[in-house]
Design a protein around this motif. Structure first.
Motif, short mmCIF file in Angstrom:
data_model
loop_
_atom_site.label_atom_id
_atom_site.label_comp_id
_atom_site.label_asym_id
_atom_site.label_seq_id
_atom_site.Cartn_x
_atom_site.Cartn_y
_atom_site.Cartn_z
N PRO A 55 0.82 -1.21 0.00
CA PRO A 55 0.00 0.00 0.00
C PRO A 55 0.86 1.26 0.00
O PRO A 55 2.08 1.20 0.14
N HIS A 56 0.18 2.39 -0.11
CA HIS A 56 0.88 3.68 0.01
C HIS A 56 1.54 3.77 1.38
O HIS A 56 0.99 3.32 2.38
N TYR A 57 2.70 4.39 1.41
CA TYR A 57 3.33 4.71 2.69
C TYR A 57 2.49 5.80 3.36
O TYR A 57 2.16 6.81 2.74
N GLN A 58 2.12 5.58 4.62
CA GLN A 58 1.40 6.58 5.41
C GLN A 58 2.19 6.88 6.67
O GLN A 58 2.59 5.96 7.39
N PHE A 59 2.41 8.14 6.94
CA PHE A 59 3.11 8.53 8.16
C PHE A 59 2.28 8.12 9.38
O PHE A 59 2.79 7.51 10.30
N PRO A 105 -5.82 2.25 10.34
CA PRO A 105 -6.02 0.88 10.84
C PRO A 105 -6.87 0.03 9.90
O PRO A 105 -6.92 -1.20 10.06
N VAL A 106 -7.51 0.65 8.92
CA VAL A 106 -8.36 -0.06 7.97
C VAL A 106 -7.64 -0.15 6.62
O VAL A 106 -7.10 0.83 6.14
N SER A 113 -8.95 11.15 5.73
CA SER A 113 -8.19 11.62 6.89
C SER A 113 -6.84 10.91 7.00
O SER A 113 -5.94 11.39 7.69
N TYR A 114 -6.68 9.77 6.31
CA TYR A 114 -5.39 9.08 6.23
C TYR A 114 -4.81 9.15 4.82
O TYR A 114 -3.61 9.35 4.64
#
Length: 192
Positions: free
Chosen positions: A109-113, A117-118, A125-126
């Motif tokens: 998946p995309h890297y998220q800082f 959780p889903v 918001s994410y």
């Protein structure tokens, strides 16, 4: 601490090959930055670090360059392309895993800082350009383009992005679809 890494410049050779070369010129580096170059030539299905999964969207002879710099608590990432389809917008994002020869999906998946959780993450918001590195690029009549992402964080040492994926469509921003951008015609393993 300031560091810059010229991550990759990729040229497709023949119908299925990519060339990864160092990103040499372009934007000036931040004062005091150290540069790191990575170079390789990779055929589709060969040993990475770069792959093309759809040569129709990432044509032979195309180039892709990714540069990342961390400075003063922010990360600036620049994507430069040439030789792609003209007058077209590609989605592009930093992803969590390295590229493989098998599939663009292997980059994860995309890297998220701040991690959602889903999964898959489609909550704005994410899945947004301040929590992820979005590098959507629109090409000109010659198939060249450039985009830059600036996020207000730096990668933690133990959790960094490992690929930049070119997507077939611009990135969606609305709830239930945020961050989606269609198929993955190209993938570049990086060392952010």
């Amino acid at each position: 601490m300031i560091h810059t890494r010229s991550l990759a410049s990729i040229a497709l050779l023949g119908a299925t090959a990519l060339v990864l070369t160092a990103c040499g010129g372009g934007q000036p580096e931040p004062q005091g930055a150290a540069a790191t170059e990575v170079s390789a030539t990779v055929a589709q299905g060969g040993d990475g670090p770069a792959y093309t999964y759809d040569p129709k969207l990432v044509p032979a002879g195309a180039t892709v360059a990714v540069t990342e710099a961390e400075q003063d608590g922010s990360t600036v990432t620049t994507l430069r392309v040439t030789g792609l389809l003209p007058n077209r917008t590609y989605g592009a994002h930093a992803h969590t895993k390295p590229c493989t020869a098998a599939s663009g999906a292997d980059a994860g998946p995309h890297y998220q800082f701040s991690e959602d959780p889903v999964t898959p993450s489609v909550d704005p918001s994410y899945a947004n350009p301040m929590n992820e590195i979005w590098l959507d690029v629109t090409t000109d009549a010659n198939g060249a383009g450039e985009s830059t992402s600036t996020v207000p964080w730096v990668f933690p040492d133990d959790r960094r992005a490992e690929a930049v994926v070119l997507h077939e469509k611009p990135t969606a921003t609305h709830a239930g679809h945020a961050g989606t951008a269609g198929g993955r015609p190209g993938c570049i393993t990086v060392d952010f």
